[in-house]
Design a protein around this motif. Structure first.
Motif, PDB file in Angstrom:
ATOM      1  N   PHE A 166       0.852  -1.198   0.000  1.00 38.04           N
ATOM      2  CA  PHE A 166       0.000   0.000   0.000  1.00 38.04           C
ATOM      3  C   PHE A 166       0.876   1.232   0.000  1.00 38.04           C
ATOM      4  CE2 PHE A 166      -3.492  -2.235   2.697  1.00 38.04           C
ATOM      5  CZ  PHE A 166      -3.788  -3.036   1.623  1.00 38.04           C
ATOM      6  N   CYS A 167       1.809   1.157   0.933  1.00 33.33           N
ATOM      7  CA  CYS A 167       2.645   2.336   1.127  1.00 33.33           C
ATOM      8  C   CYS A 167       3.382   2.659  -0.171  1.00 33.33           C
ATOM      9  CB  CYS A 167       3.629   2.063   2.247  1.00 33.33           C
ATOM     10  SG  CYS A 167       4.593   3.500   2.626  1.00 33.33           S
ATOM     11  N   ARG A 185      -1.406   5.679   5.505  1.00 31.53           N
ATOM     12  CA  ARG A 185      -1.496   6.596   6.636  1.00 31.53           C
ATOM     13  C   ARG A 185      -2.937   6.715   7.093  1.00 31.53           C
ATOM     14  NH1 ARG A 185       0.060  12.589   5.556  1.00 31.53           N
ATOM     15  NH2 ARG A 185      -2.164  12.794   5.116  1.00 31.53           N
ATOM     16  N   ASP A 186      -3.828   6.774   6.108  1.00 26.90           N
ATOM     17  CA  ASP A 186      -5.234   6.943   6.482  1.00 26.90           C
ATOM     18  C   ASP A 186      -5.730   5.755   7.289  1.00 26.90           C
ATOM     19  OD1 ASP A 186      -5.067   9.261   5.215  1.00 26.90           O
ATOM     20  OD2 ASP A 186      -6.225   8.700   3.422  1.00 26.90           O
ATOM     21  N   TRP A 230       3.364   6.814  11.994  1.00 28.73           N
ATOM     22  CA  TRP A 230       3.736   7.004  13.403  1.00 28.73           C
ATOM     23  C   TRP A 230       2.817   7.930  14.178  1.00 28.73           C
ATOM     24  CZ3 TRP A 230       5.204  11.524  15.800  1.00 28.73           C
ATOM     25  CH2 TRP A 230       5.642  12.582  15.002  1.00 28.73           C
ATOM     26  N   CYS A 231       2.339   8.980  13.491  1.00 26.61           N
ATOM     27  CA  CYS A 231       1.497   9.918  14.248  1.00 26.61           C
ATOM     28  C   CYS A 231       0.235   9.247  14.746  1.00 26.61           C
ATOM     29  CB  CYS A 231       1.111  11.091  13.362  1.00 26.61           C
ATOM     30  SG  CYS A 231       2.515  12.107  13.007  1.00 26.61           S
ATOM     31  N   GLY A 232      -0.402   8.558  13.803  1.00 24.39           N
ATOM     32  CA  GLY A 232      -1.653   7.906  14.193  1.00 24.39           C
ATOM     33  C   GLY A 232      -1.404   6.884  15.277  1.00 24.39           C
ATOM     34  N   LEU A 233      -0.369   6.087  15.068  1.00 20.02           N
ATOM     35  CA  LEU A 233      -0.070   5.056  16.059  1.00 20.02           C
ATOM     36  C   LEU A 233       0.176   5.682  17.418  1.00 20.02           C
ATOM     37  CD1 LEU A 233       2.372   2.643  14.226  1.00 20.02           C
ATOM     38  CD2 LEU A 233       0.096   2.146  15.095  1.00 20.02           C
ATOM     39  N   LEU A 234       0.984   6.708  17.387  1.00 19.78           N
ATOM     40  CA  LEU A 234       1.377   7.311  18.666  1.00 19.78           C
ATOM     41  C   LEU A 234       0.155   7.864  19.374  1.00 19.78           C
ATOM     42  CD1 LEU A 234       3.571   8.072  20.575  1.00 19.78           C
ATOM     43  CD2 LEU A 234       3.881  10.198  19.347  1.00 19.78           C
ATOM     44  N   SER A 262      -4.765  15.375   9.883  1.00 17.46           N
ATOM     45  CA  SER A 262      -6.138  15.359   9.369  1.00 17.46           C
ATOM     46  C   SER A 262      -6.401  14.004   8.732  1.00 17.46           C
ATOM     47  CB  SER A 262      -6.265  16.459   8.329  1.00 17.46           C
ATOM     48  OG  SER A 262      -7.349  16.187   7.533  1.00 17.46           O
ATOM     49  N   ILE A 263      -7.473  13.374   9.159  1.00 14.93           N
ATOM     50  CA  ILE A 263      -7.849  12.119   8.508  1.00 14.93           C
ATOM     51  C   ILE A 263      -9.229  12.354   7.927  1.00 14.93           C
ATOM     52  CG2 ILE A 263      -8.212   9.677   8.876  1.00 14.93           C
ATOM     53  CD1 ILE A 263      -6.534   9.986  11.347  1.00 14.93           C
TER      54      ILE A 263
END
Length: 1717
Positions: free
Chosen positions: A373-374, A388-389, A552-556, A629-630
């Motif tokens: 995907f990435c 990321r989404d 990483w942002c979402g995970l974090l 932003s998602i």
């Protein structure tokens, strides 16, 4: 048993026959045609069996005929028959004996049955057997069979439906399996021609093989059916459900992905048919927003509601599509994934979100897919960031579950989290309820955040996505989702996502690293060009980085929230593990921001909520400012809440500047801490700058938990020093040792970090430490020592590469050492010193001895510590030095100067204990390490030892250090040659360097050889110490200096001695003289507390005096013992003069001790022998009777060679050393004296005599009249010593000693004797008054004269003129007996009446001295009476003249012995001198003597002084005997020689005798004594002498006769006087008797008269003068007068006196002759 084996075939045949028979039986009545067909079938079978060998093949060939009877049977529609027939057909099928045609017939027959609704289950079974056992059915037949099953699926009977569904599934599978098998068969053959290009609407299937074609047609129709279009191939379908269609599609896609990937026709179907279909079917779900059409009539058009069964199946299809065909359907998948993300939206129904989460979970367990995907989306420029989404959607999903809208926020009322609004409400209430009741310690695992409580369920095993709702294929209505299910799935998905990504990337990373390593190895080993295989393409890295950056942002955000909300230990553990692996991965990919973000999250979670820690908050702000932003929804990084209901396990002090009270640590904090430790421990290498975060957090935790550093920096549980103590529960207490252990292991593992990571770690620790230092400024709170302790630990474990971190490490620790907070700097010092010790003891490669640079590097911080002013640090530094010396002293080598300078960096402002420790080090160095250090350091050792001597904090150390200097000098002495060698080598190098630079060599005492310079440095140091302000130090240093020069001076080269004399010794004397003369005279009160100071040392002046004494004595001794050596120096005479000058100034100093010692030194240098004759000295002195006056005051014989050291050794070494320098120094030395030439010493001795004379004159000069008080009067011992010097000095100067010199001597001797004694000293010097003893001074004076007179005696004639001068001097002394000398105008009391307090000065008792002098005079005169000089200079007259004084004074003499001695001396002298005088009578040299002598007799015999009242009778008689002796001398020695003697003198003598013969009396006598006191005996002797000389018959000369006449007339005159007086007194006295003595006298006179008469009778008449007769007769009348006396004694005497007169009664003959008769 196989179907084709003979037995099976046989059985088959039998069974068939049986079946046919049964059939014919059944149909016999009703259906005869069938019966016939059956019977003919039996025949047919038998025939086939009989004819053919391959029975099965034959059967198959004829199968249409064989099957016919059974088909007919089925046509009867009789259940029983039908069943029997179907069973038989199945048996045939199973043996694969059905041909294609037969199969077609069978299917047609089954179709009829189906249409009639008969035996549905049996039908399905038959179709299944037909299609699975062989592949004969194709095309239309196949499609008809499949349709038949579909049709049955839609009957009313539930069982049938289900069975049919299963059959359909199986059939569909079979169709595709055939295709796969077909592909397998044709695999090896040539490929079919390339497919036609172009995107034609429906691909021609002509290229497909039969089975493939069937499969294609089937799949295509399934799509048609799901899409509600008519099928192309499945003709006859009446009814179809989407759900079933979707299920079939899913199973095909899932089970046979290969088919679609290998055959373009099928791929085409996927793209063109399946995807659009799915997207179309999704639309209701996409458009639907929950609650928007909640029954409100106002909505424009009703939106189709999402339908759970279809939606769920669609998601399953999507999962499969993505999983298997992603590579084919990149664009389509993007759409699917975006949809999936949308379904997680909070506005979607809860069940939809649940299945969507399950679908996402399925993706999350496939990391490679995620990677694709990435690569396909996120990394493409204009593409959606799908990966990321997905992650962010999961994150928002989780957040949305927690965010419950509040009533006060109308905008968000609709966005209820899950299900219907009411459900959400109950969830919230439930959560609070639980929290309320259980106090937050719920047993069930759950998340809780700001009042929302969500239970956590176990949804699947880690790493597999086992879905619950995606599997609910039977449910039509959406199920109710239990609370927490969605959360649990999302949670699992997150964890699996992290686990998958990280493990995949890390696996690939390590493969890459291995490959790189292998390549490097080959390149190194073979020097080969780069290997063929290229390293993995750099693209991989970009992908990995993109993946991490995307997620990483979402995970974090999600993980932090979950971590904060988690109430379950294992859940927390999983979250932490996820954060940890992410941080580590980011680190490995060097993505700093995400790495730091994850680490910050763990750090924050480790600390109490709202804990103020700057490092973290600054980091967190940068993160929370970015919101991601998602799809329009913001993911905020939610800050941790503080209401988490957690078990509190510790309460402690926060480590912050502002006081926050206490803080609480929960079990979760501790758990996070352990993760943090784990992170640092296992992934330290990738932490880089985030060490800062990790360490800062650990530091705070350690502080809160109260761990304190121990040995080596290990943190141990300790007590907090201040504030409410840390409270720890037992739970955490058991953990603490473990934590402490991990902490240590963490820093131990730093040894596995690479250099860069290690530097990061060190930098982080340093900046942490800086912060701690900042905080510790200005308050005395306990500082945080975490950083320092860990710096130490890190340093210790990285010793093998210490060089790379040493500078930053120690530079920082040195700063810590200067911190004002004591605890902080103490640890700084502990760390520095431990590191240095460890560094030195570590076995480095190469060893330190070969790596001087490293050694100096390691020692350098030790030196730097000397700049720190804090005593505690210096103490640590010195203790460290001590330990280094003890452990590594032998191997310090080039590090010595540094170590020595550290030891020597002491100052007086440092405390005693510091100095004491430093000194311990020095002692160790001197005792153990001098041999191991480079010789160039020896000078530093001397300097350092000297500096300890000079420090004034601790006297004992100063003294001991002087002892060390002595030891050092000993060492120099023993190792002289070795040291010289090494120093010479070093010197040569230095000179070379200096020449190269064109500079002169700069070294103290340069021209002297280096070994001598070492000595000179030592001497110079001792010289400095000799003028230290403290007397004890001066004393010790002085003794040491002179001892070392004495003991080891032989080693020095001659030119060096010059420096020693002028620069060391005389310089020292100058300093000491100066200090002594200016020293304070104030009394020092008892020194230092309770030490009493002796009165002889109680002023600075007196203390300096001692130093002066010691110094002078030392220098003198060197001049004495090293005379040979010194005389060869050019300026010895000058040096001698300087020395004498010092001696003189010391002798004249106003301090008795100094002056006396100066004389002793003077004496010592006079003991020096003239170099030529060594042996004669002592004998010569002994011969002259000079006592060895002074035993060497400082240690006697040993001085010359140092304490007990054999001289031999030192000389030989000295010679060897001298030999070395001979060649080089030859030019500068004066030529040695020629063998015959004596060194001329007289100049030296006369110089000494002049000094002695000046000294004597100065100190014996009486004070001037004007001075009221004498400033200073020299002491007796001083004067004694001064005089005692003369004999020794005289030996050296006697050759040129002149009268003038003798006169000078006399002045000094006289002056010395005249000096009085101070009253306080008198008890010690003066003998008690009664003892007649000489003081030592007087002894010395006499000795001096004695030496002189003996020298004159043996000397030449010319010397003898000195005799009279000596007599003169002695006689002066004799006078002292009666007339003590005056000392200026000084008032002295006589000792007898001096009460000690009244008189300051007491005159000496000079009597013994005078008397001894007198004896000497007599003695000397005895020897020298006849010497010309003695006669010419009227010595005898002078003696008599001198003696007149005591003789005249007699009883008035100060001492009785004096006049007695004077008399006896006079008698002795006269007995010698009178004969000489008579001899020389003619020369007239003695003329003046006689009157003097007469006067002397007169004064003595008729003294004016009265005897003392207490004189005993015995004494008086003794004294009378002395008088008698004198008269006897006159009668024997003088009167007989009257003709040689002047007349006047004789007359005087006669008059005296006359005077003596008449009783002289004094009126004071008592009656009783009068008898004795009358000096009867004396008078008698006088009288007798007179008589004797009156009638001496042997008068041969007129001269003699004249004596007799003179004597008679005197005698008679005297008798007449006495008698007359008596008569008168008698008459006057009346009855009273006269005084006894008068009576005695008269009696004596009467007796004398009678005696005279007798004598006159005996004498020849011609000898008697007529005048005499007349006088005799004239007595008679007077005698007669006495008759009246009353005393009987007088009467009897009178009678005798009168008797002789009878002879006068007759006239003499001549008268008769001439006259008448």
């Amino acid at each position: 048993m196989s179907t084709s084996s003979p037995e099976a075939v046989k059985k088959l045949l039998e069974n068939m026959q049986t079946d046919l028979r049964s059939l014919s039986m059944e149909c016999k009545k009703k259906f005869p045609p069938v019966k016939e067909a059956a019977e003919s079938g039996i025949v047919k079978i038998k025939t086939i069996a009989a004819r053919n060998t391959d029975i099965l093949a034959a059967l198959k060939e004829n199968s249409s005929e064989v099957v016919q009877p059974f088909l007919m049977g089925c046509g009867t529609k009789e259940p029983k028959i039908t069943q029997l027939c179907l069973a038989a057909i199945q048996r045939l099928m199973s043996h694969e004996v059905v041909s294609e045609a037969a199969a077609g017939n069978i299917i047609n027959m089954l179709w009829q049955l189906m249409e009639n609704g008969l035996e549905e289950l049996k039908l399905l079974q038959t179709v299944l057997v037909l299609l699975t056992t062989n592949t004969v059915v194709h095309d239309e037949v196949l499609s008809k069979a499949i349709v038949l099953c579909f049709r049955l699926h839609f009957t009313k009977d539930n069982i049938t439906n289900n069975t049919a569904a299963a059959t359909v599934r199986q059939v569909v599978t079979v169709v595709f399996e055939r295709m796969v098998a077909e592909d397998e068969r044709f695999k090896g053959m040539a490929e079919e021609p390339p497919p036609v290009q172009g995107n034609s609407n429906r691909r021609s299937v002509s290229t497909l093989r039969p089975s493939a074609k069937d499969a294609y047609m089937l799949f295509q129709d399934l799509c048609q059916l799901v899409n509600a279009d008519a099928p192309y191939w499945l003709v006859g379908m009446t009814e179809m459900t989407r759900t079933f269609g979707l299920e079939l599609l899913e199973s095909v896609l899932n089970d046979f992905p290969g088919v679609f990937l290998q055959h373009q026709e099928f791929s085409f179907l996927l793209k063109e048919r399946v995807c659009p279909l799915v997207i179309k079917l999704f639309s209701p779900n996409i458009k639907f927003r929950q609650g928007s059409s909640g029954g409100s009539a106002a909505s424009p058009a009703p939106v189709e509601k999402p339908y759970f069964p279809i939606c769920m199946r669609l998601l399953r299809v999507v999962s499969v599509l993505i999983k298997h065909f992603y590579s084919l359907l990149v664009t389509e998948c993007e759409i699917f994934l975006s949809l999936l993300v949308k379904f997680l939206d909070g506005e979607k129904p809860q069940w939809l979100r649940a299945v969507a989460v399950e679908s996402v979970h399925r993706l999350c367990v496939q990391p490679h897919l995620l990677r694709s995907f990435c690569q396909s989306y996120d990394m493409k420029q204009h593409s959606t960031k799908v990966f990321r989404d997905i992650v962010n959607a999961l994150g928002s999903f989780i957040q949305s579950l927690f965010i419950v809208p509040s009533a006060g926020n109308p905008a968000s009322v609709n966005a209820v989290a899950g299900g219907s609004g009411s459900a959400a409400q109950t969830a919230v209430q439930g959560g609070q309820g639980v929290a309320g009741v259980g106090g937050g310690l719920t047993t069930q695992a759950a998340f809780e955040y700001r009042g929302t409580w969500i239970p956590l369920m176990t949804v699947s095993v880690q790493g597999s996505a086992k879905a619950t709702y995606l599997e609910m294929l039977d449910k039509v209505e959406p199920p109710s989702i239990p609370e927490g299910y969605a959360m649990s799935v999302a949670f699992s998905a997150l964890l699996d996502l992290v686990r998958g990504i990280t493990s995949m990337i890390e696996r690939e990373l390590s493969l890459e690293e291995e490959a790189a390593a292998a390549e490097a190895a080959t390149r190194e080993g073979l020097e080969a060009p780069a290997s063929e295989e290229s390293p993995p393409e750099p693209l991989a890295h970009q992908v990995w980085e993109e993946m991490v950056n995307a997620c990483w942002c979402g995970l974090l955000a999600a993980l932090s929230l979950l971590l904060d909300a988690s109430t379950d230990e294992s859940a927390t553990e999983s979250i932490l593990k996820a954060e940890l692996t992410m941080a580590s991965l980011c680190g490995r990919l060097s993505l700093v921001t995400p790495r730091d973000a994850f680490i910050t999250a763990i750090c924050k979670a480790s600390l109490p909520p709202h804990y103020a820690l700057t490092v973290l908050s600054s980091n967190a702000t940068t993160l929370s400012n970015k919101s991601y932003s998602i799809q329009g929804q913001n993911v905020q990084i939610i800050s941790p809440s503080s209401e988490s209901h957690q078990q509190v396990v510790a309460v402690g002090q926060p480590l912050t500047v502002q006081h926050q009270g206490t803080v609480v640590l929960t079990a979760k904090n501790i758990q996070c801490m352990r993760t943090l430790l784990n992170l640092a421990h296992c992934h330290g290498a990738v932490l880089g700058t985030s060490w800062q975060l990790v360490l800062a957090t650990l530091q705070h935790l350690v502080w809160i938990l109260g761990l304190k550093p121990g040995v080596g920096g290990v943190l141990k549980p300790g007590r907090a020093v201040e504030g409410p103590s840390t409270v720890l529960t037992t739970a955490v207490m058991t953990d603490l040792p473990v934590i402490s252990n991990i902490l240590s292991r963490l820093f131990e593992s730093s040894q596995y970090l690479d250099d860069v990571s290690l530097h990061h770690l060190i930098n982080a620790l340093c900046s942490l430490s800086m912060e701690a230092m900042e905080m510790a400024y200005g308050n005395n709170k306990e500082p945080s020592l975490f950083a320092v302790a860990k710096l130490l630990e890190t340093g210790l474990v990285n010793m093998d590469r210490i060089e790379i971190l040493w500078r930053p490490l120690t530079a920082h620790l040195l700063e810590v050492c200067q911190h004002p907070n004591a605890r902080m700097r103490e640890w700084g010092a502990e760390a520095v010193t431990s590191l240095i010790k460890a560094g030195l003891s570590y076995k480095h490669e190469p060893p330190l001895s070969q790596n001087q640079r490293l050694q100096l590097l390691l020692l350098n911080p030790l030196k730097e510590l000397s700049n720190v002013l804090h005593a505690d640090i210096r103490q640590k530094q010195l203790e460290c030095v001590l330990q280094i010396l003890q452990s590594q002293g032998d191997s310090l080598g080039p590090g010595w100067p540094l170590v020595l300078n550290v030891i020597g960096a002491i100052r007086n402002d440092q405390g005693e204990s510091l100095i004491r420790t430093a000194f311990q080090c020095l002692q160790l160095v001197v005792t153990d390490f001098l041999p191991t250090m480079p010789c160039t350091c020896l000078q530093i050792v001397v300097e350092v030892a000297g500096s300890f001597g000079l420090q004034n904090q601790e006297l004992n150390i100063s003294l001991t250090s002087i002892g060390l200097l002595w030891n050092i000098s000993d060492y120099f002495f023993q190792r002289g040659e070795a040291i010289t060698d090494e120093l010479e080598r070093e010197e040569a190098l230095l000179e070379k360097q200096a020449q190269e630079k064109g500079e002169p060599l700069n070294r103290p005492f340069h021209p002297a050889p280096p070994f001598d310079c070492l000595w000179l440095c030592l001497y110079a140091k001792l010289g400095e110490l000799c003028v230290d302000p403290r007397p004890a130090v001066r004393k010790s240093a002085g003794q040491t200096l002179f001892s070392t020069i004495a003991a080891h001076g032989t080693l020095l080269q001659q030119p060096t001695w010059h420096i020693v004399v002028w620069k060391v010794l005389f310089h020292l004397l100058d300093c000491v003289r100066k200090s002594s003369t200016t020293a304070d005279k104030e009394k020092i009160e008892s020194g230092g507390g309770n030490i009493l100071i002796h009165h002889s040392r109680d002023t600075a002046e007196k203390q300096w005096a001692e130093t002066w004494v010691l110094t002078l004595a030392g220098v003198a001794r060197i001049f004495n013992t090293r005379r040979y050596l010194l005389q060869q120096l050019g300026d010895f005479f000058k040096a001698w003069e300087v020395l004498l000058d010092h001696i003189q100034s010391a002798a004249l100093s106003k301090n008795n001790e100094v002056s006396l010692a100066a004389l002793k030194s003077f004496q010592e240098i006079l003991q020096i022998v003239t170099p030529v004759k060594d042996a004669d000295k002592s004998d010569a002195l002994a011969a002259m009777g000079v006592p060895p006056v002074l035993v060497d005051p400082l240690g006697g014989a040993t001085t010359a060679a140092g304490p007990g050291r054999p001289l031999l050794r030192s000389d030989s070494l000295a010679e060897r050393l001298a030999q070395r320098y001979m060649n080089s120094a030859q030019a500068q030395l004066p030529p040695p004296p020629a063998p015959g030439e004596e060194l001329d010493d007289s100049a030296l001795w006369w110089s000494a005599w002049n000094t002695w004379y000046r000294t004597g004159t100065e100190c014996t000069r009486p004070p001037p009249p004007g001075a009221d008080k004498p400033s200073f009067i020299p002491s007796q011992p001083f004067l004694t010593a001064l005089v005692q010097i003369f004999p020794a000095l005289y030996q050296h100067v006697k050759g040129g000693f002149s009268m003038e010199d003798l006169r000078k001597l006399g002045v000094i001797l006289h002056g010395a004797v005249s000096v009085p004694i101070s009253s306080d000293a008198s008890p010690f010097i003066l003998p008690s008054y009664t003892e007649a003893v000489l003081t030592s001074l007087q002894e010395a004076v006499l000795t001096a004269l004695d030496v002189l007179q003996k020298a004159i005696c043996v000397g030449p004639e010319t010397l003898q003129v000195m005799y009279p001068a000596i007599f003169e001097q002695l006689l002066l002394f004799v006078e002292f007996s009666c007339k003590p000398p005056q000392y200026g105008k000084l008032e002295t009391k006589h000792v007898a009446n001096a009460k000690y307090n009244q008189a300051e000065w007491v005159a000496l008792n000079y009597v013994p001295f005078a008397e001894r002098s007198l004896e000497v005079v007599v003695d000397l005169y005895h020897k020298t009476a006849c010497h010309k000089a003695v006669i010419n200079e009227k010595v005898l007259q002078n003696i008599i003249k001198t003696l007149r004084m005591p003789l005249g004074l007699k009883y008035a003499c100060p001492a009785e012995s004096t006049w007695k001695l004077a008399v006896s001396s006079l008698l002795k002298v006269l007995s010698i001198g009178l004969p000489v005088a008579r001899q020389h009578a003619s020369s007239g040299k003695f003329d003046t003597m006689w009157p003097e002598l007469a006067g002397a007799f007169e004064d003595f015999l008729f003294t004016k002084s009265t005897p003392p009242d207490n004189l005993s009778i015995q004494e008086f008689q003794k004294n009378e005997a002395i008088d008698v002796e004198v008269v006897q001398l006159i009668s024997t020695e003088i009167l007989p020689f009257a003709n040689f003697i002047p007349k006047e003198f004789v007359g005087q003598i006669m008059a005296m005798l006359n005077k003596g013969s008449i009783h002289s009396q004094s009126s004071s006598f008592t009656e009783a004594e009068i008898d004795v006191r009358m000096r009867e005996e004396f008078s008698k002797v006088c009288f007798e002498t007179l008589l004797q000389f009156s009638f001496s018959n042997k008068a041969t000369t007129p001269q003699e006769g004249y004596i007799s006449r003179m004597a008679l007339s005197v005698l008679l005159q005297r008798a007449q006087d006495v008698l007359r007086r008596y008569v008168e007194d008698e008459r006057l006295s009346g009855r009273c008797p006269l005084p006894r003595q008068q009576v005695t006298e008269i009696i004596f006179v009467l007796k004398a008269v009678s005696t005279l008469m007798d004598s006159l009778k005996k004498t020849q008449p011609e000898n008697v003068d007529s005048n005499t007769w007349a006088q005799v007769i004239a007595l008679y009348p007077t005698l007669v007068e006495c008759i009246t006396c009353s005393s009987s004694e007088v009467s009897s005497a009178l009678k005798e006196a009168l008797g002789p007169f009878k002879d006068f009664m007759q006239p003499p003959v001549s008268k008769v002759q001439n006259g008448e008769s």
